[in-house]
Scaffold this active site. Structure first.
Site, PDB file in Angstrom:
ATOM      1  N   THR A 159       2.669   0.594   0.260  1.00 21.57           N
ATOM      2  CA  THR A 159       2.209  -0.205   1.737  1.00 21.57           C
ATOM      3  C   THR A 159       0.698  -0.313   1.398  1.00 21.57           C
ATOM      4  OG1 THR A 159       2.268   2.117   2.879  1.00 21.57           O
ATOM      5  CG2 THR A 159       3.953   0.578   3.240  1.00 21.57           C
ATOM      6  N   LYS A 185       5.065   7.038  -2.282  1.00 18.83           N
ATOM      7  CA  LYS A 185       4.292   6.527  -1.716  1.00 18.83           C
ATOM      8  C   LYS A 185       3.451   7.323  -0.450  1.00 18.83           C
ATOM      9  CE  LYS A 185       4.539   3.848   1.478  1.00 18.83           C
ATOM     10  NZ  LYS A 185       3.820   4.144   2.586  1.00 18.83           N
ATOM     11  N   THR A 196       7.335  13.957   2.674  1.00 16.98           N
ATOM     12  CA  THR A 196       6.237  12.769   2.867  1.00 16.98           C
ATOM     13  C   THR A 196       7.021  11.733   3.265  1.00 16.98           C
ATOM     14  OG1 THR A 196       4.487  11.989   1.580  1.00 16.98           O
ATOM     15  CG2 THR A 196       6.753  12.098   0.455  1.00 16.98           C
ATOM     16  N   ASN A 406      -7.570   1.290   8.648  1.00 21.23           N
ATOM     17  CA  ASN A 406      -6.845   1.373   9.614  1.00 21.23           C
ATOM     18  C   ASN A 406      -7.115   0.451  10.716  1.00 21.23           C
ATOM     19  OD1 ASN A 406      -4.696   3.292   8.795  1.00 21.23           O
ATOM     20  ND2 ASN A 406      -6.335   4.521   8.272  1.00 21.23           N
ATOM     21  N   SER A 411      -3.706  -6.772  10.043  1.00 20.57           N
ATOM     22  CA  SER A 411      -4.274  -8.058   9.968  1.00 20.57           C
ATOM     23  C   SER A 411      -4.246  -8.704   8.547  1.00 20.57           C
ATOM     24  CB  SER A 411      -5.649  -8.041  10.444  1.00 20.57           C
ATOM     25  OG  SER A 411      -6.407  -7.141   9.673  1.00 20.57           O
TER      26      SER A 411
END
Lengths: 411, 411
Positions: A159, A185, A196, A406, A411
């Site tokens: 991500t 990840k 995790t 963050n 966006s």
């Protein structure tokens, strides 16, 4: 901005017999991005996992637990399906239905039962899963299924990670070589509690189900449960270990040399993958090891280590390479160990003795602290003089980049 | 970057009979800066306080507690001395000796006993207090002593605060007017636990010692103990209430109308001063009220409220005005309320119903969330459907400026 995190080299990721991986670009959130991964397992495989302790655990986590609990000898887990771009968390009954529908769609394509599929999601919370796009992407993922596809698999679960995280190792047990390969990840919302964000590891060893269940918990507590980036425990944390059972090595019980060897290998690889998550923490510029020693029990050592690792003031001091080390003492002091005698406490930064018996070490020189703070890898060591327990946590600093990432994530 | 924090107007800060304030520029850390404050009290004054729960509580906090415990009717507290620029924390025996020496020096100048002085420090931890400069500044502070000096007093206790924090109010009790004036400072390392970084409040009412002791705890739990900026509980938190006893109003017991009126006034002013600290939190661009309702007990409501208020991901979303509200659900989920049934939980952002029964409210529209997120003052309301307890916490967002300030604080 990852800290000393080498890019995984695809050729060095060893295929694990009994598992194939296929990726797709399904446009879950953004176009032209690998965002769906299918892992198909041999029918001989055993699978286990640990999951987030967050009360808002995501719909796919709930379905994973359900399917793992329901499985029988003749209906083993046959595949995992992972999507990024949407966490399918905070989505209520509709989210559960979507996770079930994902399993059903993949089961149709693989000719198995929906309960033989484990679903995983990661991404934005509180938004409906775009089920249609996910299901439409599954045939593409299946067409890509191959055993030497770990690098693309690592790419497909990213991500805000800046780099894919993957590693392999091989180990000989009783003269037979077994292979382990894993991917993970992370990046943000990282304070795993039982696992995790996402970690998957496969080995070709044959491991009995109760042994694998024991192994995953033991390993998670010493790897993925020892890292924190921002103290935010995700809704979707999952750590899965798959033993495909295609190799000649068989691990049937915990009190065997085979188990010990397997444990060492799985733990080593898990720590490597977990530390990769910290090295690529959102905005990370420093990799920090916090070790608390000589405590009464592991729990109080972990409390103090996390208190240091979560303190925004400590983290920004690391970012600034500023030896403002009183902030570490403050974080120790509010960790919630009520009977802590600070007059016996010692603090070290790498080899530099900073605080002696609770006060500034008279021999401490600011330039020594400064020298260590400028490194990209730093160990904070706290000695409590209360007992013999110890704990280690890995974390990173808090930088402008964390705020930027963050504040802009959606966006 | 303070959020809707009007500058205090010196003329509106009302003098409290029985207390004089004198400031000095002692060069504790930086030149040309008001950094020492002396408050001289009438011999009729009663004084009480609550202090940090941090195990590394600073030397002056230890001395304050000692002097408050040791005082007798004929040796009341006669003065407070506060310095900025150095916290005198993590300084061991030498720090304790320095705090005692500060009291002795001021006692000499004021012709009282050292145990009649309360010392306070705020600033960098783990560095020796520059005692010589502090003591050398005391005569200047004493020469400035006057009762209408509250504005300078507020300026003298600032560290990374961008604005002085001070307020006054008057209230009639039994037809007599009493005056209350207070000052506070904060900015970072703010998650008070029994008091804020520094808060001082004086009234001219005459209040019996046990009544004042009860009052300060009751008020702190509903004001200074309800704010958080970064979750870092300081080593030096102190909240002091002084009743000079010069007015005709006397409060002798808790179960009286006089107490109720005094309580309301002290609480109102304390909440105002506490909220000022949040409005001027390091880098703050938003003032956030987090209210958790319908809980089993206050403790679990506070747990959840703090979990939301401390989440770096929630705080950066507020900074970005991004209605990425799933982060709030995640923070609720990991707050540590183990039997929380999230399927009964509702979440509101001001008047916008965001999550209904644990999932996204079908009627929720992103533009409604966006509208509220763009405001400078926002209320997060969580309804747990478990009971009738409630708690409110005030906090701010996490911005680039916070990182800048704390990466540069000592330079």
């Amino acid at each position: 901005m990852a800290v000393n995190l080498p890019l995984p080299v695809p050729e060095k990721l060893t295929a694990v017999a009994g598992i194939e991986l296929g990726h797709a670009e399904a446009g879950i959130r953004k176009a032209d991005r690998k965002d769906v991964l299918v892992m198909r397992l041999a029918p001989t495989a055993t699978v286990t996992g640990v999951f987030t302790q967050n009360r808002f655990c995501a719909a796919p986590v709930q379905v994973c637990k359900e399917h793992l609990a329901a499985r029988k000898a003749d209906t083993p887990i046959r595949a995992l399906v992972i999507n990024t771009g949407n966490a399918n968390a905070g989505t209520g009954e509709a989210g559960l239905a979507a996770a079930h529908a994902t399993c059903a769609a993949l089961a149709d394509l693989l000719a198995c039962d929906a309960t033989q599929i484990l679903p995983f999601s990661t991404g934005v919370i509180l938004e409906p899963l775009p089920l249609d796009r996910l299901v439409a992407g599954l045939p593409q993922a299946i067409s890509n299924l191959q055993s030497d596809n770990w690098y693309n698999a690592a790419l497909s679960i990213m991500t805000t990670d800046t780099q894919p995280k993957a590693a392999s190792r091989q180990v000989a047990i009783n003269g037979q070589t077994i292979t382990l390969t894993g991917i993970s990840k992370g990046a943000g919302m990282i304070k795993p509690n039982m696992a995790t964000m996402l970690g998957f590891m496969a080995t070709d060893a044959k491991v009995a189900q109760p042994v694998l269940d024991h192994l995953v918990k033991q390993v998670a507590d010493r790897s993925f449960n020892c890292i924190t980036i921002d103290g935010d425990t995700s809704t979707n944390d999952s750590f899965i270990v798959i033993a495909t059972g295609t190799a000649a090595v068989e691990v049937t019980a915990i009190d065997t040399p085979e188990y010990a060897a397997l444990y060492d290998a799985v733990l080593g690889l898990s720590q490597e993958l977990a530390q990769m998550i910290v090295r690529d923490g959102e905005g990370a510029t420093k990799f920090i090891t916090v070790t608390v020693e000589d405590g009464k029990d592991v729990e109080e050592c972990r409390k103090i280590a996390y208190s240091i690792a979560h303190s925004p003031l400590v983290k920004t001091a690391f970012f600034a390479s500023d030896p403002n080390l009183g902030r570490i003492l403050a974080a120790i002091g509010y960790a919630g160990v009520d009977d802590l005698d600070v007059t016996k406490l010692n603090l070290y930064l790498d080899d530099v003795w900073v605080a002696k018996n609770g006060g500034r070490n008279p021999d401490y020189k600011e330039e020594d602290g400064q020298r260590v703070m400028q490194q990209s890898e730093i160990t904070v060591r706290v000695k409590l003089a209360r007992g013999s327990a110890a704990a280690t946590i890995w974390t990173c600093d808090l930088s402008h980049e964390y705020v930027t990432i963050n504040a802009d994530y959606r966006s």
